[in-house]
Design a protein around this motif. Structure first.
Motif, PDB file in Angstrom:
ATOM      1  N   CYS A 191       4.071  -7.708  -1.566  1.00 35.52           N
ATOM      2  CA  CYS A 191       5.102  -7.534  -0.548  1.00 35.52           C
ATOM      3  C   CYS A 191       6.399  -8.180  -1.030  1.00 35.52           C
ATOM      4  O   CYS A 191       6.430  -9.367  -1.360  1.00 35.52           O
ATOM      5  N   LYS A 235       2.662 -11.517   0.089  1.00 38.58           N
ATOM      6  CA  LYS A 235       1.268 -11.127   0.362  1.00 38.58           C
ATOM      7  C   LYS A 235       0.982  -9.787  -0.308  1.00 38.58           C
ATOM      8  O   LYS A 235       1.907  -9.085  -0.721  1.00 38.58           O
ATOM      9  N   PRO A 236      -0.299  -9.398  -0.373  1.00 34.82           N
ATOM     10  CA  PRO A 236      -0.602  -8.064  -0.896  1.00 34.82           C
ATOM     11  C   PRO A 236       0.125  -7.000  -0.067  1.00 34.82           C
ATOM     12  O   PRO A 236       0.176  -7.082   1.157  1.00 34.82           O
ATOM     13  N   GLY A 237       0.706  -6.034  -0.755  1.00 33.35           N
ATOM     14  CA  GLY A 237       1.467  -4.995  -0.067  1.00 33.35           C
ATOM     15  C   GLY A 237       1.226  -3.630  -0.672  1.00 33.35           C
ATOM     16  O   GLY A 237       0.580  -3.490  -1.709  1.00 33.35           O
ATOM     17  N   THR A 258       7.966  -2.059  -0.943  1.00 29.42           N
ATOM     18  CA  THR A 258       6.574  -2.496  -0.978  1.00 29.42           C
ATOM     19  C   THR A 258       6.445  -3.637   0.022  1.00 29.42           C
ATOM     20  O   THR A 258       7.107  -4.670  -0.120  1.00 29.42           O
ATOM     21  N   CYS A 286       3.753  -5.748   3.101  1.00 29.18           N
ATOM     22  CA  CYS A 286       2.449  -5.976   3.743  1.00 29.18           C
ATOM     23  C   CYS A 286       2.535  -5.376   5.154  1.00 29.18           C
ATOM     24  O   CYS A 286       3.605  -4.962   5.610  1.00 29.18           O
ATOM     25  N   ASP A 287       1.414  -5.362   5.862  1.00 29.01           N
ATOM     26  CA  ASP A 287       1.404  -4.792   7.213  1.00 29.01           C
ATOM     27  C   ASP A 287       2.362  -5.527   8.147  1.00 29.01           C
ATOM     28  O   ASP A 287       3.099  -4.897   8.909  1.00 29.01           O
ATOM     29  N   ASP A 288       2.348  -6.868   8.114  1.00 25.26           N
ATOM     30  CA  ASP A 288       3.203  -7.648   9.014  1.00 25.26           C
ATOM     31  C   ASP A 288       4.681  -7.387   8.769  1.00 25.26           C
ATOM     32  O   ASP A 288       5.458  -7.180   9.709  1.00 25.26           O
ATOM     33  N   CYS A 289       5.101  -7.405   7.522  1.00 29.95           N
ATOM     34  CA  CYS A 289       6.522  -7.179   7.203  1.00 29.95           C
ATOM     35  C   CYS A 289       6.920  -5.734   7.494  1.00 29.95           C
ATOM     36  O   CYS A 289       8.050  -5.465   7.906  1.00 29.95           O
ATOM     37  N   TYR A 290       5.988  -4.802   7.315  1.00 27.85           N
ATOM     38  CA  TYR A 290       6.271  -3.399   7.619  1.00 27.85           C
ATOM     39  C   TYR A 290       6.575  -3.236   9.105  1.00 27.85           C
ATOM     40  O   TYR A 290       7.529  -2.552   9.478  1.00 27.85           O
ATOM     41  N   LYS A 314       2.218  -3.940  -5.741  1.00 25.38           N
ATOM     42  CA  LYS A 314       1.060  -4.469  -5.003  1.00 25.38           C
ATOM     43  C   LYS A 314       1.399  -5.767  -4.276  1.00 25.38           C
ATOM     44  O   LYS A 314       0.539  -6.381  -3.671  1.00 25.38           O
TER      45      LYS A 314
END
Length: 146
Positions: free
Chosen positions: A92, A97-99, A109, A111-115, A90
């Motif tokens: 990142c 951050k939450p991921g 795993t 987060c949206d930005d790192c993805y 859960k």
């Protein structure tokens, strides 16, 4: 900032009396989680429990934290390790951050930005590879037709 192996050894000498035989490899985002896990393992429980295990390896596998120990962990130590490992799915791995678990070229795993960053980097790498492959094919065709 990622906690280096040397930092872990200095902060938690009972868990890290030497460099873990199989290493320490994880993203910066899990630093607080690993620090909290090590703190819990060294500050709670009786002395036999605290001195009974040593870290063998810390790594990422299939998008989650893996925390391997030498020795025989007590039931509560196994539970604390399992909790931290499950929490990693859960968080990142890159930024904390939450991921959520993502299936890129590597399951991670993120987060949206790192993805988005990983996908962009991966796409550019794959595009370069495809272009190089096409250039080699074109060169072979040109040589065959010459």
């Amino acid at each position: 900032m990622k906690m280096r192996t040397q930092d872990l050894m200095e902060r938690f000498p009972t868990l890290f009396p030497e460099v873990p035989p199989c290493g320490v490899g994880h993203g910066d985002g899990w630093t607080d989680l690993i620090d909290t896990l090590c703190c819990t393992l060294t500050e709670w429980g009786d002395d036999d429990e605290k001195n009974g295990i040593r870290v063998a390896q810390i790594k990422e596998k299939f998008g989650g934290l893996r925390f391997y120990v030498d020795g025989i962990p007590s039931e509560w130590q196994r539970g604390v390790i399992a909790l931290a490992e499950s929490m990693s799915f859960k968080i990142c791995e890159e930024c904390g951050k939450p991921g959520v678990k993502r299936d890129t070229d590597w399951i991670k795993t993120l987060c949206d930005d790192c993805y988005v960053k990983v996908e962009d980097k991966q796409w550019r790498h794959n595009a370069k590879f495809r272009i190089a492959s096409l250039e080699r094919r074109l060169k072979k065709l040109e040589e065959a037709n010459a």
